[in-house]
Design a protein around this motif. Structure first.
Motif: not given
Length: 402
Positions: A85-89, A94-98, A213-221, A261-264
């Motif tokens: 949660r702290r990272l996602a804020s 980045t938080a979603l990727g990690i 649209l979003g969460m672009r830096a996660s690069q979830s190819h 859920a923590s990321v969101y």
């Protein structure tokens, strides 16, 4: 009845401050500031968070869940949830990727807490800086953990070769270990084989198709597997096709749903902070006062925080129940899918309220709330989906469909 400022000041403050939890210790304010400053650039360029990952590795964040014996921080699922949660804020993508790395290390921790050392190597290697990714989602496979369109072919030495396509593979540019599942056909019927690929062994290819649209830096190819080898010592579970009451499956489901859920939840918390800041600085031409004096604005900010408080209570209690091995029996899966659904829904509602408070400036594509609005929409696309969560709940309450 209303509460005065004096009442608030006189309220008990509770126990004395405790030592900071691992997430607070590793995610310093200076580190979060650097991550927050980079987030807009990653989003604009549709680029992977390379510098963020280097900083997080240097801080020891990859070993957040690993025990001290391996040089890790030893975080529980509850503590890992708070850290995410702290990272996602600061940097949601980045938080979603990690997050996918931390899902595997949390699964390993959940199993270890139950005296199952199948994934001990995950905890050791994560603390040493290896990056674990999650290769499970597949196009057209709505059974997720319980079946696979990827084929797993056993070799003479007990290793496996995997051929198939995995989607939403976060950390695509950087992972060194990829946890995958595949379907093996045997004379006794099909079964699912779970294991970890080493990127250096070859057989994998990222398609470079992540432009979202979003969460672009996660690069979830999307990731193609072509006879990708899992060594015998990295085959970690062989299970029947279909739902299985297995600790490994429970660990994945629990860690994935809680940490996602923590990321969101972290996005929602940041949105409230931005709404408060906007209310304090925007001035009404009509009244000549800042909007923190406006009744409608005050209502919206209060509503947003009320929603966040309920969301955090729900999320924290669920994570704590996993840590404390609470007995929820057949209700566990509906509880876990339910918390993911409720948190992601609520986070979107909170961001909408923050936008209503913040005014037209935040409609600019480069504004932080505009980016949070795009990032938070991704929550609907992660498992468990709305329909899957309802089906799981209906089965828990009404039994299976005949």
């Amino acid at each position: 009845m209303t509460t005065s400022r004096a009442d608030v000041d006189a309220a008990p403050t509770g126990a004395a401050p405790t030592r900071p939890d691992p997430g607070e210790r590793l995610l310093t304010d200076d580190l979060l500031t650097r991550l927050r400053d980079r987030a807009p650039g990653y989003d604009e360029a549709n680029a992977f968070f390379t510098e963020d990952l280097a900083d997080l590795r240097a801080a020891g964040y990859l070993g957040l869940c690993s025990p001290a014996a391996y040089g890790g921080a030893g975080a529980t699922l509850t503590q890992t949830s708070a850290a995410q949660r702290r990272l996602a804020s600061a940097a949601p993508a980045t938080a979603l990727g990690i997050n996918m790395h931390l899902v595997w290390t949390s699964v390993a921790r959940i199993l270890a807490d139950r005296d199952i050392d199948t994934l001990g190597f995950v905890l050791e290697e994560a603390a040493a800086g290896e990056v674990f990714a999650f290769g499970v989602s597949e196009p057209g496979n709505d059974l997720m953990l319980f079946d696979s369109l990827t084929t797993a072919r056993r070799e003479a030495d007990g290793g496996y070769r995997y051929t198939g396509r995995k989607i939403f593979t976060s950390l695509s540019p950087a992972w060194t270990r990829l946890g995958v599942h595949g379907r093996e056909e045997t004379p006794d019927g099909p079964r699912l084989v779970w294991g970890f690929l080493d990127r250096a062994d070859g057989g994998t290819r990222a398609l470079g198709d992540w432009d979202t649209l979003g969460m672009r830096a996660s690069q979830s190819h999307t990731t193609e597997l072509a006879d990708a080898r899992v060594r015998p010592d990295r085959v970690v579970a062989v299970l029947p096709v279909g739902p299985a009451p297995d600790p490994f499956v429970f660990g994945i489901f629990a860690a994935f749903e809680v940490l996602l859920a923590s990321v969101y939840a972290g996005i929602a918390e940041r949105a409230v902070d931005l709404a408060i800041d906007a209310a304090r600085h925007r001035v009404s031409r009509r009244s000549g006062t800042t909007l923190d004096q406006d009744p409608d604005t005050r209502y919206r900010v209060a509503e947003a925080r009320l929603l966040v408080d309920g969301m955090l209570a729900d999320l924290t209690s669920t994570a704590r129940d996993v840590d404390e091995r609470a007995e929820h029996g057949p209700r566990w899966f509906s509880r876990l899918s339910g918390v993911k659904l409720r948190v992601t829904r609520t986070a979107r509602e909170v961001v909408d309220l923050a936008l209503a408070v913040s005014g037209g400036a935040q409609f600019a594509r480069t504004a932080e709330l505009s980016r949070l609005y795009r990032d938070v929409t991704a929550g609907a696309y992660h498992p468990s989906s709305d329909s899957a969560a309802h089906a799981t709940m209906a089965t828990a309450l009404l039994g299976p469909v005949d």
